[in-house]
Design an enzyme around this catalytic site. Structure first.
Site, PDB file in Angstrom:
ATOM      1  N   GLY A  23       7.383   5.736   4.800  1.00 41.33           N
ATOM      2  CA  GLY A  23       6.328   4.890   5.326  1.00 41.33           C
ATOM      3  C   GLY A  23       6.152   4.980   6.827  1.00 41.33           C
ATOM      4  O   GLY A  23       5.058   4.711   7.341  1.00 41.33           O
ATOM      5  N   GLU A  24       7.211   5.373   7.549  1.00 40.74           N
ATOM      6  CA  GLU A  24       7.141   5.302   9.007  1.00 40.74           C
ATOM      7  C   GLU A  24       7.300   6.634   9.731  1.00 40.74           C
ATOM      8  O   GLU A  24       6.807   6.802  10.843  1.00 40.74           O
ATOM      9  CB  GLU A  24       8.189   4.294   9.503  1.00 40.74           C
ATOM     10  CG  GLU A  24       7.752   2.869   9.210  1.00 40.74           C
ATOM     11  CD  GLU A  24       8.897   1.871   9.099  1.00 40.74           C
ATOM     12  OE1 GLU A  24       8.918   0.907   9.876  1.00 40.74           O
ATOM     13  OE2 GLU A  24       9.761   2.052   8.217  1.00 40.74           O
ATOM     14  N   THR A  34       1.655  10.567  -3.643  1.00 42.75           N
ATOM     15  CA  THR A  34       1.686   9.310  -2.891  1.00 42.75           C
ATOM     16  C   THR A  34       2.486   9.469  -1.603  1.00 42.75           C
ATOM     17  O   THR A  34       2.195   8.810  -0.603  1.00 42.75           O
ATOM     18  CB  THR A  34       2.276   8.184  -3.751  1.00 42.75           C
ATOM     19  OG1 THR A  34       3.595   8.537  -4.180  1.00 42.75           O
ATOM     20  CG2 THR A  34       1.419   7.920  -4.970  1.00 42.75           C
ATOM     21  N   GLY A  41       0.811  -1.209   0.000  1.00 44.42           N
ATOM     22  CA  GLY A  41       0.000   0.000   0.000  1.00 44.42           C
ATOM     23  C   GLY A  41       0.840   1.252   0.000  1.00 44.42           C
ATOM     24  O   GLY A  41       0.324   2.369  -0.023  1.00 44.42           O
ATOM     25  N   THR A  42       2.168   1.090   0.010  1.00 44.49           N
ATOM     26  CA  THR A  42       3.082   2.222   0.093  1.00 44.49           C
ATOM     27  C   THR A  42       3.360   2.863  -1.254  1.00 44.49           C
ATOM     28  O   THR A  42       3.942   3.943  -1.314  1.00 44.49           O
ATOM     29  CB  THR A  42       4.403   1.767   0.722  1.00 44.49           C
ATOM     30  OG1 THR A  42       4.830   0.566   0.069  1.00 44.49           O
ATOM     31  CG2 THR A  42       4.237   1.472   2.194  1.00 44.49           C
ATOM     32  N   GLY A  50      13.053   7.135   3.109  1.00 45.86           N
ATOM     33  CA  GLY A  50      11.738   6.511   3.186  1.00 45.86           C
ATOM     34  C   GLY A  50      10.717   7.344   3.935  1.00 45.86           C
ATOM     35  O   GLY A  50      11.056   8.151   4.805  1.00 45.86           O
TER      36      GLY A  50
END
Length: 748
Positions: A714-715, A644, A473-474, A712
């Site tokens: 995502g986190e 995104t 989903g990333t 990144g």
């Protein structure tokens, strides 16, 4: 809006390339693949938290029409892993859980049988009829009790980085004029993605299987199944083209993939096993945490001492560890700092990585303490952080490849309107609502992992790029397509990204926020190799429009190759392909840290940073908290796709709001069982809980951190968000809550 017939560049904002398949239902997930004569497995879970199985009565279950087999530890076939130790790619020290291994019960909800039937309904009905007699043993699932057994494990997890002390923190704390000391706690959290863990094993009849699994790493599951069952790699193909969320729960193979494969090999039939939502509360989770923080400053608010000790829960059979204590020691300038990390064993399943593991816990709780220290020193919380800002990784005394946290503070505060904040708690209100403004700092790793990708350019002009990576989903599909389009100048409509297949070029599991940087770099290298082949073939085009040039001197755009700075010297890629006489140009490349990168990693810190500003409204009479505004300013290197990327931060912020106000696994310690094991009672944010979230990306070019300059995303969005909300609640109410989540009962 970017049209799919146009090429795109890194930095362009556009929709996910896989979005249409997802919203129309064309995308298929692990439990949606069919097979001839497919059997359905239903897991029977243990009723006790610790002890032994005395007897299993399967008679009633076997009498149900359609039941094919009831598999238990008593009748399962021998499997290879009983003869040797086994570790998956992200395993932790200890003995991995082995479902249906023997009669021992290690945690409540442990799978003790698998009922296999011709229909799902028959399997479910029969599973309810399996009767089990137990010999219960004393258990403990209470963190307060487990703290009495806390220990430092001898063998460390490979990803664990021990904290490094500097100066004399205890002496500096004792001597400082201003001090703060408190304990902070975080409960157990469960990942709960929308897609439950599921596996469909397709039995091919020739000794090979195709496994559709809900996982974050197809090749990791392939290696796991080969090790456990003695397959060769050629006999097992694992596929996960679409994953309905994971948040870390799919990093390690979960027990349903073992059970489905066990049943398929035993019965020589295709088998599907899907966990129920309740069973999603019987395995991996974010561990409970207790963090003791001591901070001290001089009279001006300069930090003099940091002591940050933490304990997290683990199972009895594995030592799961996270980097919890280091973040505050890294982020703040202070000559005296120390930390300690211990584990507390409990009778539960082994915890696992959950979005920003370690940082989401450790930095969140530390940032609440920082807020308390700022008030103790009489300083605005943002001013306190600026005063104690460190330009280097203070724990390791290393410079960062880049750190634009100051700019994140500035841009976030400006957008939020922080300068209008009054300092005193309970000093801002609107009608019956107390208004609170709080903030916190976030920090996460910027990682780059060895990844291989292939590229195939067909004579038709269609390009396929592929790697075994997952997209949870990333947006990995979109990153791959965008990097390919940027590199070779082909329209998105001509590019197909393939992933989620163990047969594709090697990739690590999708985790740690490294996939965009790693898969993106591999795709770029593979496409550059195709570009080199195109340049060589361009010599065969009539008139040789490019002349004698090197690859660095050409550029690709909208399906053409041109000499840089001289668009008149240009040729269509389709014409080059026609002149080459080849049906396909193919290349494979591996992106990995080189010698220079490894030296840089030792000498410099690589991290993302964020500044989170939160506004809450608290009903003065009822204590109901609403988060009305969040501004999250993120410094994360080069942004591949702002649209995104923003979605990733939004998701992380929403989970952070959940940490602050909602998420809490409630265990009945008499039973050793999580009781709120459903979405009705395990509360997570819903649409009504989320108001305005604004995301800012700070300009942070960083050519050193990864080949694409990417860090990144995502986190980083979750780290510190719960602290910002908790700090805002204190500003609104004057009540400091140190045990998350902040619920109404803690405010009244």
């Amino acid at each position: 809006m970017i049209h799919p017939s146009s090429s795109v560049k890194i930095g362009d904002a556009f929709n996910r390339v896989d979005g249409f398949d997802k919203v129309t239902g064309r995308a298929r997930y692990a439990a949606e693949f069919d097979a001839p004569d497919l059997l359905h497995g239903w897991v029977v879970s243990s009723d006790i938290a610790k002890g032994k199985i005395a007897a299993i009565d399967e008679a009633a279950a076997r009498a149900v029409a359609g039941v094919v087999e009831v598999i238990t530890h008593q009748n399962r076939p021998h499997v290879a892993w009983l003869d040797r130790s086994h570790a998956d790619e992200v395993s932790v020290p200890g003995s991995p859980f082995r479902a249906l291994y023997d009669d021992e019960i290690a945690f409540s909800g442990q799978p003790i049988a698998l009922v296999v039937a011709t229909t799902l309904e028959a399997a479910r009905e029969a599973a309810a009829l399996v009767h089990v007699d137990y010999i219960a043993a004393p258990h403990n699932t209470d963190m307060r009790v487990a703290l009495g057994e806390k220990f430092k494990p001898r063998k460390k997890r490979s990803t664990f980085v021990p904290p490094k002390a500097r100066g004399d923190a205890k002496a500096a704390f004792a001597a400082a004029p201003l001090k703060h000391s408190a304990d902070y706690t975080l409960p157990m959290h469960f990942h709960n993605p929308m897609e439950m863990h599921a596996t469909t094993v397709v039995w091919k009849g020739d000794g090979t299987i195709v496994v559709h699994d809900k996982t974050q790493g197809a090749q990791n599951v392939q290696h796991y199944l080969c090790s456990v069952f003695g397959f060769s790699a050629a006999d097992v193909r694992v596929m996960n083209p679409y994953v309905g969320g994971a948040f870390g729960s799919g990093l390690r193979p979960q027990y349903q993939v073992y059970l489905a494969t066990l049943a398929a090999t035993m019965l020589e039939r295709s088998v599907r096993v899907v966990l129920t939502r309740q069973q999603m509360f019987t395995h991996v989770h974010r561990p409970q945490a207790v963090q003791s923080v001591q901070l001290a400053t001089d009279a001006s608010g300069l930090l003099q001492a940091i002591v940050n000790d933490a304990t997290t829960s683990t199972s009895r059979f594995e030592n799961y560890m996270e980097v919890v204590c280091n973040w505050g020691l890294m982020n703040y300038r202070c000559g005296n700092a120390a930390a300690a990390y211990t584990l507390a064993p409990m009778d539960t399943y082994t915890p696992g990585d959950m979005r920003a593991p370690g940082a989401a816990t450790g930095m969140t709780l530390f940032e609440i303490a920082i807020d308390e220290m700022a008030y103790r020193a009489g300083l605005d919380p943002l001013a306190f952080r600026r005063l104690n800002y460190s330009d280097v990784d203070a724990m390791n005394d290393k410079p960062f490849t880049s750190k634009s946290l100051r700019q994140a503070y500035d841009e976030g505060a400006e957008r939020f309107g922080w300068h209008r904040r009054s300092h005193a708690p309970r000093s801002m209100r609107a009608g019956c609502d107390l208004i609170g403004w709080g903030m916190a700092t976030g920090m996460w790793d910027a990682l780059f992992m060895k990844t291989t990708a292939s590229a195939r350019l067909l004579a038709s002009g269609e390009l396929e790029v592929a790697t075994a990576a997952a997209d949870i989903g990333t947006g990995t599909y979109t990153v791959m397509a965008q990097v390919a389009s940027d590199t070779l100048g082909l329209p998105l409509s001509q590019i197909r990204a393939r992933l989620g297949d163990s047969a594709l070029p090697a990739s690590p599991v999708e985790g740690g926020s490294w996939m965009a940087a790693s898969a993106g770099a591999a795709v770029q290298l593979a496409c550059q190799a195709i570009g080199q082949q195109l340049l060589a073939a361009a010599d065969r085009v009539e008139g040789r429009p490019l002349g004698q040039v090197k690859l660095e001197a050409v550029e690709f755009h909208d399906g053409r190759m041109s000499v840089r700075g001289n668009p008149a010297r240009s040729v269509a890629i389709l014409d080059i392909l026609a002149a080459s006489g080849q049906e396909v140009l193919a290349a494979q490349a591996t992106a990995k840290p080189g010698v220079g990168d490894l030296i840089s990693m030792k000498r410099k810190a690589r991290n993302t940073h964020s500044a989170i500003f939160a506004e809450v409204r608290v009903d003065e009479e009822l204590g109901v908290v609403r988060v009305s505004r969040i501004v999250c300013a993120v410094a994360a290197g080069r942004i591949i796709n702002p649209k995104t990327a923003r979605s990733q931060i939004l998701g992380g912020v929403v989970m952070g709001i959940g940490m602050a106000l909602h998420e809490e696994a409630l265990t009945d310690h008499r039973l050793g069982r999580v009781m709120n094991h459903s979405f009705a009672e395990y509360h997570i944010p819903v649409n009504a809980d989320i108001d305005t979230i604004e995301v800012i990306f700070v300009d942070e070019p960083d050519p050193e951190v990864t080949p694409l300059g990417v860090k990144g995303l995502g986190e980083i969005g979750i780290v510190g968000t719960a602290a910002a909300v908790a700090n805002a609640i204190f500003h609104a109410t004057g009540k400091r809550v140190r045990a998350l989540p902040v619920t109404i009962d803690k405010l009244l």
